[in-house]
Design a protein around this motif. Structure first.
Motif, PDB file in Angstrom:
ATOM      1  N   GLN A  70      68.617  10.524  20.798  1.00  0.00           N
ATOM      2  CA  GLN A  70      69.544   9.980  21.791  1.00  0.00           C
ATOM      3  C   GLN A  70      69.285   8.502  22.032  1.00  0.00           C
ATOM      4  N   SER A  77      78.793   8.761  25.539  1.00  0.00           N
ATOM      5  CA  SER A  77      77.829   8.244  26.502  1.00  0.00           C
ATOM      6  C   SER A  77      77.257   6.920  25.997  1.00  0.00           C
ATOM      7  N   PHE A  93      75.364  12.670  28.622  1.00  0.00           N
ATOM      8  CA  PHE A  93      74.918  13.101  27.298  1.00  0.00           C
ATOM      9  C   PHE A  93      76.137  13.417  26.452  1.00  0.00           C
ATOM     10  N   GLY A  94      75.959  13.330  25.164  1.00  0.00           N
ATOM     11  CA  GLY A  94      77.027  13.700  24.267  1.00  0.00           C
ATOM     12  C   GLY A  94      77.903  12.527  23.865  1.00  0.00           C
ATOM     13  N   ALA A 113      74.840  12.752  35.935  1.00  0.00           N
ATOM     14  CA  ALA A 113      73.896  11.711  35.502  1.00  0.00           C
ATOM     15  C   ALA A 113      73.747  10.653  36.589  1.00  0.00           C
ATOM     16  N   TRP A 153      71.896   5.343  21.657  1.00  0.00           N
ATOM     17  CA  TRP A 153      72.210   4.437  22.769  1.00  0.00           C
ATOM     18  C   TRP A 153      71.778   3.001  22.466  1.00  0.00           C
ATOM     19  N   GLU A 181      68.141   5.134  29.831  1.00  0.00           N
ATOM     20  CA  GLU A 181      68.926   6.042  30.654  1.00  0.00           C
ATOM     21  C   GLU A 181      70.392   5.820  30.280  1.00  0.00           C
TER      22      GLU A 181
END
Length: 167
Positions: A91, A18, A14-15, A50, A95, A10
């Protein structure tokens, strides 16, 4: 049949900018684990939408999150040489990289897209099966370990649709 290890991350939004706020998994035995991630000083992006989804504030993460180094060390010790799967590879890869970069480490495991394990039959019933599992077990969304568990249970329920391999 042994289910795949599912990793879920999590994030603060987004983008660009992040970063991970919670990492969780469901291992091959079905056990789950998760950890909140303590934000780094240069991790500034925060999306209030978020926060509403995750129900985790930045202040809570600062106070109760584990350091990227502690989480990366734990994951490396737990999964050295193994492949973990995610349903959001692009994603989650970004992360995960942010976490390991902050820790000054490299992952000792491989992260792969869960879709590489799915047959056409599994893909055709995936969404409905996943929703059925969420409804049946009343598992919360947007929490890393629970999302990983839902994906693993969905894989297990849909694997029966895979035709047996013939030599």
């Amino acid at each position: 049949m042994t289910p795949p290890i599912i990793l879920d991350i999590e994030a603060s939004g987004f983008g660009v900018g992040s970063y991970p706020i919670e990492i969780g998994y469901a291992d091959a035995s079905g056990a789950t684990w998760s950890a909140q991630v303590q934000p780094q000083a240069d991790w500034l992006h925060w999306d209030h939408q978020a926060e509403k989804l995750h129900q985790q504030s930045r202040q809570e993460l600062v106070q109760h999150g584990q350091t990227p180094h502690a989480i990366a060390t734990y994951l490396n010790l737990t999964f050295t040489g193994q492949t973990l799967y995610t349903d959001g590879w692009y994603q989650d890869f970004v992360w995960l990289h942010s976490l390991y970069e902050a820790a000054g480490m490299n992952p000792s495991f491989k992260l792969e897209d869960l879709s590489v394990l799915l047959t056409t039959e599994q893909q055709s019933v995936w969404h409905d099966t996943k929703q059925s599992i969420r409804d049946t077990f009343a598992l919360p969304e947007h929490r890393a370990a629970m999302d990983a568990k839902v994906l693993q249970l969905t894989w297990l329920r849909t694997i029966d649709l895979t035709p047996a391999l013939v030599d």
